[in-house]
Scaffold this motif. Structure first.
Motif, short mmCIF file in Angstrom:
data_model
loop_
_atom_site.label_atom_id
_atom_site.label_comp_id
_atom_site.label_asym_id
_atom_site.label_seq_id
_atom_site.Cartn_x
_atom_site.Cartn_y
_atom_site.Cartn_z
N ASN A 68 -54.43 13.88 -66.35
CA ASN A 68 -55.50 14.05 -65.15
C ASN A 68 -55.13 15.04 -64.00
O ASN A 68 -56.12 15.63 -63.43
N TRP A 101 -69.17 -2.10 -68.50
CA TRP A 101 -70.26 -1.17 -67.63
C TRP A 101 -71.70 -1.67 -67.82
O TRP A 101 -72.34 -1.55 -66.80
N SER A 131 -67.52 6.21 -66.46
CA SER A 131 -65.98 6.88 -66.55
C SER A 131 -65.25 5.94 -65.94
O SER A 131 -63.94 5.80 -66.31
N ILE A 146 -61.66 4.69 -67.34
CA ILE A 146 -60.44 5.03 -66.76
C ILE A 146 -59.51 3.71 -66.47
O ILE A 146 -58.33 3.35 -66.72
N TYR A 162 -59.15 8.01 -60.21
CA TYR A 162 -60.61 7.82 -59.89
C TYR A 162 -61.15 9.06 -59.19
O TYR A 162 -62.17 9.43 -58.92
N VAL A 176 -64.14 11.50 -60.47
CA VAL A 176 -65.33 10.88 -60.49
C VAL A 176 -65.76 10.83 -59.03
O VAL A 176 -67.11 10.97 -58.90
N ILE A 201 -66.73 14.63 -67.85
CA ILE A 201 -65.83 13.72 -67.64
C ILE A 201 -65.89 12.41 -68.38
O ILE A 201 -65.03 11.96 -68.98
N LEU A 202 -67.19 12.02 -68.57
CA LEU A 202 -67.54 10.86 -69.14
C LEU A 202 -67.14 10.94 -70.69
O LEU A 202 -66.61 10.26 -71.38
N ALA A 247 -63.53 11.04 -71.20
CA ALA A 247 -62.94 9.74 -70.83
C ALA A 247 -63.13 8.79 -71.93
O ALA A 247 -62.20 7.94 -72.57
N SER A 248 -64.19 8.92 -72.69
CA SER A 248 -64.67 7.76 -73.63
C SER A 248 -64.15 8.40 -74.96
O SER A 248 -63.52 7.57 -75.85
#
Lengths: 79, 254, 246
Positions: free
Chosen positions: B170, C126, C164, C168, C194, C197, C224-225, C228-229
């Motif tokens: 990150n 979600w 996202s 996370i 975070y 995002v 990012i999504l 992240a997934s």
């Protein structure tokens, strides 16, 4: 290369920036010293703890000895 | 056979015994460089034309910031090695690196704030680099808090190693996004990012300080690792003998 | 293995059986459906984050004053930060029930990779938090005097962003599931992650309010999504194995 300040007072004052510079250096040095000293402190604490434990163990062994000797003697007596 | 050195390297006991020979060299060289760098930077480097003497804070701010970031990668790499090869020593180094990195991040934040007051007239600005540093500080604190929350050392090792790795993935994204965020909100009056070239007479002390900080870091990391090793191998024979010896030496028993 | 859990039988017994069957059936979508059914059964878990979201946002004007212009300027940030907190707070329970009744261990022993199980659980999380938050957000935007140009980007960015956030946060939830009181710790370890995002979420709305195109920010959120997934369920699966070892 030469020393940039005329006197010690000028060095400490740093044209009015002294407090900032010295505060930054002092705090940094304090943190660095703390970093270097913590392992030694932890070790000292451990040694103290260890010697306490050794003493405890020894005391326990000494206390247990007569009790442990008793049954052995009985066994021999039976023989 | 070829892997033997690797396994030996993973043994905390081996490390403890070998590292005692490195300590004086690392510590001595690091402290000398730091001392020389401090005196040079504080007294002998010329005054900055624009910022005056306050720029001298740079000599601790910049190296601390360097190592704060490098320290996170060192921590994460050690964690990864520990997770992949199940190397005990690597986890110990990782755990030792967390508080050191947090302390260095704190130094760079604090000195940055103090430097900011005479230079920009305020202690704190939400500048891209300062904000990223603050988030790095939080990442360190998170790793430390997580590792402190477990009662079993092995779980703490693995969990904090994983968190450190996630953080590493990150960090570049965080840096990029904070950078973007800052350009979006940058007030016109504040110009904090100066890409000016630095004069050699100011640069050499800086290099000295950076080298000193690296050596100091290595020294302190070794010290912390050693004391953590003792704490963990508490019940093993060699530590008991070692502690017994030193407790006799300090004369606290018998 | 399956008979064992059935024998242990607890409150969620029926759900466990369904879930096991789903896992045995190896369909990701079956697992998703079961998880969703289970989630929908406990209404409080769905309603509480939403209530939190609304209540805290209602506190904001009380704290900073009712000036409409100021509220309008702060609205994107406030709504996004609150969405972030609501997601975070609801995340603590993500794996907890399954960890305590042992079904997480069962899932981890399935031949099918844990990755998909985590993905299914996160997707359900979600669906029951992020999605309602996004749907509810225009109403809150209205209350905070958000200009009309901001509504669409707010909803879209929340839809993408909260997904996202859920992904996370799942890593943190998996890392702390074995701990007794992880609440604040979870916030501490996840909050820094975070940041991107949050920045691009509010950036989307801000760009729209300033009259610019906001597709670039949405693209970043989508990227990012995607990342992240791909990665977060992997990390969460690893974390679950560590926590089960505890």
């Amino acid at each position: 290369m030469q020393f940039q300040f005329d006197s010690l007072a000028a060095f400490l004052a740093m044209n009015g920036h002294g407090p900032y510079v010295w505060a930054a250096y002092l705090v940094a040095v304090a943190v660095l010293v703390a970093l270097a000293v913590t392992p030694a402190m932890r070790q000292r604490r451990m040694v103290r703890e260890f010697s306490r434990q050794v003493r405890l163990e020894e005391a326990r062994r000494r206390a247990a000895k007569p009790a442990a000797a008793q049954p052995l003697g009985e066994v021999e007596a039976v023989k | 056979m070829a892997w033997q050195w690797f396994h030996r390297l993973g043994s905390p006991r081996w490390f403890y015994q070998k590292s005692s020979a490195w300590l004086p060299w690392l510590g001595g060289a690091g402290l000398i460089l730091l001392l020389v760098g401090c005196v040079w930077g504080l007294g002998f480097a010329p005054e900055d034309a624009k910022q005056g003497n306050s720029y001298r804070i740079m000599y601790i701010h910049v190296p601390a910031a360097f190592l704060a970031l490098a320290g996170y990668y060192i921590m994460a790499i050690c964690g990864a090695i520990g997770l992949i090869w199940k190397m005990k020593l690597s986890f110990v180094v990782m755990r030792a690196a967390a508080p050191i990195g947090a302390a260095l991040t704190f130094i760079s934040l604090f000195t940055g704030a103090v430097w900011g007051k005479p230079t920009w007239g305020t202690y704190w600005v939400w500048d891209a680099r300062i904000t990223s540093m603050l988030i790095l500080f939080f990442l360190y604190l998170g790793v430390m808090a997580l590792s402190g929350a477990f009662s079993r050392e092995q779980s703490a090792d693995k969990a904090s190693a994983l968190l450190a790795l996630v953080g590493t993935v990150n960090i570049p994204i965080i840096y990029k996004s904070v950078d973007w965020w800052f350009t979006l909100h940058q007030p016109a009056t504040l110009k904090l990012t100066e890409a000016s070239t630095i004069d050699p007479s100011m640069f050499y002390p800086l290099i000295t300080m950076i080298a000193g900080f690296y050596l100091f870091y290595a020294w302190v990391l070794t010290l912390h690792t050693r004391s953590l090793i003792l704490q963990r191998e508490w019940r093993t024979q060699w530590v008991r003998e070692l502690l017994g010896q030193s407790s006799v030496a300090t004369g606290s028993t018998r | 293995m399956a008979t064992e859990t059935m024998a242990t039988g607890n409150e969620g017994g029926a759900g466990d059986n369904e879930r096991l069957e789903a896992a045995n059936g190896s369909g990701f979508f079956t697992l998703l459906r079961t998880e969703l059914l289970l989630a929908l059964r406990s209404r409080a878990d769905i309603v509480n984050p939403l209530l939190f979201f609304v209540t805290v946002l209602a506190m904001m004007p009380l704290g900073i004053g009712p000036d409409p212009d100021m509220l309008a300027r702060m609205a994107p940030g406030l709504i996004w930060v609150m969405a972030l907190l609501a997601t975070l707070l609801s995340q603590e329970a993500l794996f907890r029930g399954d960890f305590e009744d042992g079904s997480l261990e069962q899932l981890s022993l399935q031949p099918q990779p844990l990755y998909f199980a985590v993905l299914a659980k996160v997707a359900v999380h979600w669906l029951v938090t992020g999605l309602p938050l996004a749907v509810l957000s225009p109403m809150l935007g209205m209350m905070l005097n958000l200009p009309s140009a901001g509504y669409l980007p707010l909803v879209i960015s929340l839809l993408l962003g909260t997904a996202s956030l859920s992904l996370i946060g799942a890593v943190g939830a998996a890392l702390t599931v074995a701990l007794r009181r992880p609440g604040l710790l979870l916030a501490l370890i996840i909050m820094p992650l975070y940041v991107p995002v949050l920045i691009f979420g509010t950036g989307t709305v801000q760009a729209a309010l300033d009259g610019y195109s906001y597709s670039a920010q949405l693209a970043v959120l989508a990227a990012i999504l995607a990342a992240a997934s791909a990665l977060a369920p992997l990390a969460a699966a690893g974390a679950i194995r560590i926590s089960l070892d505890h």
